[in-house]
Design an enzyme around this catalytic site. Structure first.
Site, PDB file in Angstrom:
ATOM      1  CG  ASP A 112       5.132  11.871  20.911  1.00 27.70           C
ATOM      2  OD1 ASP A 112       5.046  11.772  22.166  1.00 27.70           O
ATOM      3  OD2 ASP A 112       6.134  12.307  20.332  1.00 27.70           O
ATOM      4  CE  LYS A 125       3.996   4.402   7.574  1.00 28.23           C
ATOM      5  NZ  LYS A 125       4.490   5.228   6.446  1.00 28.23           N
ATOM      6  NE  ARG A 133      10.219   0.857  -4.191  1.00 28.74           N
ATOM      7  CZ  ARG A 133      10.714   0.337  -3.088  1.00 28.74           C
ATOM      8  NH1 ARG A 133      12.019   0.243  -2.932  1.00 28.74           N
ATOM      9  NH2 ARG A 133       9.914  -0.090  -2.134  1.00 28.74           N
ATOM     10  CB  THR A 143       2.636  -3.815   3.460  1.00 26.86           C
ATOM     11  OG1 THR A 143       3.299  -2.607   3.058  1.00 26.86           O
ATOM     12  CG2 THR A 143       1.137  -3.561   3.547  1.00 26.86           C
ATOM     13  CG  ASP A 154       2.737   7.515   4.881  1.00 21.69           C
ATOM     14  OD1 ASP A 154       2.273   7.230   6.000  1.00 21.69           O
ATOM     15  OD2 ASP A 154       3.448   6.737   4.215  1.00 21.69           O
ATOM     16  CE  LYS A 196       3.121   6.401   0.553  1.00 25.97           C
ATOM     17  NZ  LYS A 196       4.359   6.714   1.356  1.00 25.97           N
TER      18      LYS A 196
END
Length: 229
Positions: free
Chosen positions: A62, A59, A206, A114, A57, A30
């Protein structure tokens, strides 16, 4: 079972290349806003040339015309998956889908992040519904707009599958081993929980990128996700 998606939580092309050099297999990675805005489309082309799949990614959120034009540009990069915010509405999501017309890029919509709690959703977004109902509503709207799936937490995956169909993608971030820190995520789960609760794809950051042995950590998470552990 789909490969875990590794969130490339880095700020430079050099860091990405050093990280990917530690693997000897094709990955699904990603590329988020931090990385894309600093390194741009050339990094995406480099990663694709290395044989990896990419979830871009960004997002987008608009007016429909702007999103459609932006997606038309992103389609040229040949990424495998990209996304918009479902809060932009059905018309915007339909425009995003049109922008990707002719490409093989799949399009999903972010429901609720999340990192968002129900209390935050009520106070910051002034949404009176429950977090679960808000996510389910956005998923149904994404389905109506012709999208391929949504980003959601593991907690909503089963309900979305029931409402939108098993083939409708449920991409779930916030995935980490049971002994890992939650960091800035609030609605988290282990790979095993994600598999059992209906996720179609998991995103892990991570727990892999900050590991002393990323390839070994990835292998363990992949095995747990696949049900081999």
């Amino acid at each position: 079972m789909n490969k875990p998606i590794i969130a490339l939580d880095f700020s430079s092309k050099q860091q990405v290349e050093e990280f990917l050099s530690r693997f000897n297999e094709p990955l699904f990675v990603k590329v988020g806003m931090e990385l894309f805005y600093q390194e741009g489309p050339d990094l995406v082309r480099t990663i694709k040339a290395m044989g990896h799949d990419i979830f871009l990614d960004l997002k987008l959120h608009d007016i429909p015309n702007t999103v459609e034009s932006a997606m038309r540009g992103l389609a040229k990069l040949g990424v495998d998956l990209t996304n918009v915010h479902a809060a932009g509405g059905v018309e915007m999501m339909e425009a995003a889908k049109r922008g990707l017309s002719g490409s093989e890029t799949k399009l999903i919509a972010v429901t609720q992040l999340t990192s968002t709690s129900e209390e935050q959703m009520h106070s910051d977004q002034l949404i009176a519904a429950s977090l679960h109902d808000s996510v389910l509503h956005y998923a149904k709207k994404a389905k109506q707009a012709g999208l391929d799936g949504v980003v959601c937490s593991v907690l909503e995956a089963a309900a979305i599958s029931e409402a939108c169909g098993e083939s409708f993608m449920r991409v779930t971030p916030g995935i980490r081993p049971a002994d890992a820190a939650a960091d800035d995520q609030k609605r988290i789960a282990t790979p095993q929980e994600a598999r059992l609760k209906g996720s179609t794809h998991i995103v892990v950051g991570r727990a892999i990128t900050k590991s002393e042995n990323p390839a070994a950590s990835y292998g363990q998470i992949k095995n747990e996700w696949s049900g081999l552990l």
